[in-house]
Design a protein around this motif. Sequence first.
Motif, PDB file in Angstrom:
ATOM      1  N   GLU A   1      30.841  65.186  36.534  1.00 28.03           N
ATOM      2  CA  GLU A   1      31.240  63.999  35.795  1.00 28.03           C
ATOM      3  C   GLU A   1      32.750  63.777  35.894  1.00 28.03           C
TER       4      GLU A   1
ATOM      5  N   GLY B   1      23.123  62.794  26.300  1.00 35.42           N
ATOM      6  CA  GLY B   1      23.775  63.947  26.893  1.00 35.42           C
ATOM      7  C   GLY B   1      24.058  65.064  25.910  1.00 35.42           C
TER       8      GLY B   1
ATOM      9  N   ASN C   1      20.296  55.088  35.757  1.00 36.70           N
ATOM     10  CA  ASN C   1      19.479  55.956  36.620  1.00 36.70           C
ATOM     11  C   ASN C   1      17.990  55.650  36.462  1.00 36.70           C
TER      12      ASN C   1
ATOM     13  N   VAL D   1      26.259  57.771  39.310  1.00 38.51           N
ATOM     14  CA  VAL D   1      25.309  57.129  38.398  1.00 38.51           C
ATOM     15  C   VAL D   1      25.086  55.688  38.849  1.00 38.51           C
TER      16      VAL D   1
ATOM     17  N   GLY E   1      24.319  60.720  32.838  1.00 39.50           N
ATOM     18  CA  GLY E   1      23.634  60.601  34.114  1.00 39.50           C
ATOM     19  C   GLY E   1      24.268  61.369  35.251  1.00 39.50           C
ATOM     20  N   PHE E   2      25.397  62.060  35.015  1.00 39.48           N
ATOM     21  CA  PHE E   2      26.033  62.851  36.065  1.00 39.48           C
ATOM     22  C   PHE E   2      25.498  64.281  36.070  1.00 39.48           C
ATOM     23  N   GLU E   3      25.356  64.822  37.248  1.00 44.08           N
ATOM     24  CA  GLU E   3      25.000  66.240  37.355  1.00 44.08           C
ATOM     25  C   GLU E   3      26.116  67.085  36.744  1.00 44.08           C
TER      26      GLU E   3
ATOM     27  N   HIS F   1      19.841  63.148  35.627  1.00 43.10           N
ATOM     28  CA  HIS F   1      21.207  63.419  36.105  1.00 43.10           C
ATOM     29  C   HIS F   1      21.138  64.246  37.391  1.00 43.10           C
TER      30      HIS F   1
END
Length: 634
Positions: free
Chosen positions: A387, A39, A361, A172, A381-383, A167
């Motif tokens: 998050e 990230g 993911n 996730v 993995g979050f948009e 993401h």
Amino acid sequence: MNCCARFVVEKNSLRVTSPEKIKGTHDSAIGNFGIPQYGGTLAGVVVYPKVNRKGCRSFGESGNSFKSKPGALPTFVLIDRGDCFFSIKVWNAQQAGAHAVLVADDVAEGLITMNTPEEDRSSAKYIENISIPSALVDKSFGETLKKTINGGDIVNVNLDWREAVPHPDDRVEYELWTNSNDECGVKCDILMEFVKDFKGAAQILEKGGYTQFTPHYITWYCPQAFTLSLQCKSQCINYGRYCAPDPEQDFTTGYEGKDVVIENLRQLCVFRVANGTGKPWMWWDYVTDFKIRCPMKAKRYNKDCADDVIRALGIDVKQIEQCMGDPNVDAENPVLKEEQDAQVGKGPRGDVTILPTIVVNNHQYRGKLAKVAVMKAICAGFEETTEPSICLSSGEFFCCTLLLETIKTDLITAACVADVETNECLENNGGCWQDKAANLTACRDTFRGRVCECPFVDGVRFSGDGYRHCEASGTGRCRINNGGCWHESRDEITYTACSEVGNSKCECPPGFKGDGIKTCEDIDECKEKKLCHCPECRCQNTWGTYECTCTGDRLYIRDRDRGACIGKAGAEVRASWAAIWVIVIGLAISGGGAYLIYKYRLRSYMDTEIRAIMAQYMPLDGQAEVPTHASDQA
């Protein structure tokens, strides 16, 4: 497994920012150890050492130091492939102050994943302590970097992990490919340590709806031609369809591979049943408690111990058994069949062949199996903007990690504590022992999660395993719920099996028998021994004691250790005559007294009347004439 596994190399982007002549973006393969900055990005300057270029020896021997000067960019060390393990190269560079390592391939081929060796205890010491990221670059790009640096140019690069994990949305999905075997060496130890350490964060994410977690277990199958062999029979269930290696690598002693397969299946079913009740996070409680309570070394790696853990967590054992099915039938097990199918790579994810493996993911995680490192991958993995606060770079998660390690309260925010802290004792008492009647519990909520520990209450220490049993001991123990012992009251009489004299065990009081904890039954003393000590006596049992009576009209009299019966009728007759004589004498005395009083009053009256008559005819000296009755009437 299949004959030809499909491996997928997880990559991140490496961008050269200077010099101008080699600017560009290249792929690099993420190393399967250390802590990749999922990230995020890391900028640095590349250094190619003049000696020890394969990094197989300590750089301290050659006097090299890669520590950056204050205000300078971090140092990336470029090392040649060959002669020793990738992890040793990175460890030696880290020890010399490097912030990241690039390994230049020596073969013109596609990128491969730099993995760890089959760890033994000695290699585990340094592998677990590798904290910097590393990546493999192909031979052509490696040669370009070396030529540029040797030519006197400063090479600045940027390692970018922002797209290493997809993401697409605000949830996730991640998997942990694990194993219940706790005797497979260093990797098993690392795996179980991670599960215990990561449990709290995993449950918070799951309960908040931020993630969807799924555990998986690798199994192999035995070729049909060998299903009747000793190896297959000891390592497989369902006639060779699902197998695991023998824990001790000895088919004649200890636990067998099929024991591991069955426990793996049980853990899968725990997840399925818990997920069916809307509580999938209970899988983390089960696997951590099973590890503590049912280890192979203690010879408790079995169904009975597993069922105890399941019941303590409030999960239906019968549902687990139904889910598991029969391991002895010549048929597919639907749960394990799904696991074997899931091992095959789908889309961008390759086949899973290594334990442990984390998939985020649908991309295999690369790096150290540690809470902070894995959290970075999950948070990546979050948009963007979706998050949870535990992932924010301002530090809720890292803030709370710091709380555990340094207790620097000035760095702790209220959001940090509220986000991460959760009282696991509020639900099902955390699976720990409790005494509802006395409002006692062995569950203690801590930052890392609940622990089951027998309490210390009002000066009384409880001892036990904290899961199924806690018992009070020492002075004062009977004050607290009778020390956990039996007690009962009848007709305002109370008996208890608790005593503070002597040992701390629960022992039924005299007149009772039983375990002293749940039951104490009245002893029929009259059946067990002769107690009333005379031929005419009769023994009658009562609650906690007995009574002696006599047959017929007799009374029981006890004199020291002997008893006797006396005639009840004779005693009553003597008592009756005595009462009659008392009454007669009383009446005689009363009659005599009344007669004397009557005689006295009669004499006084007659004397008065005679004196009055005589006074009418011959008045007495000094007395006036007494009027007659006629004069009274006139």
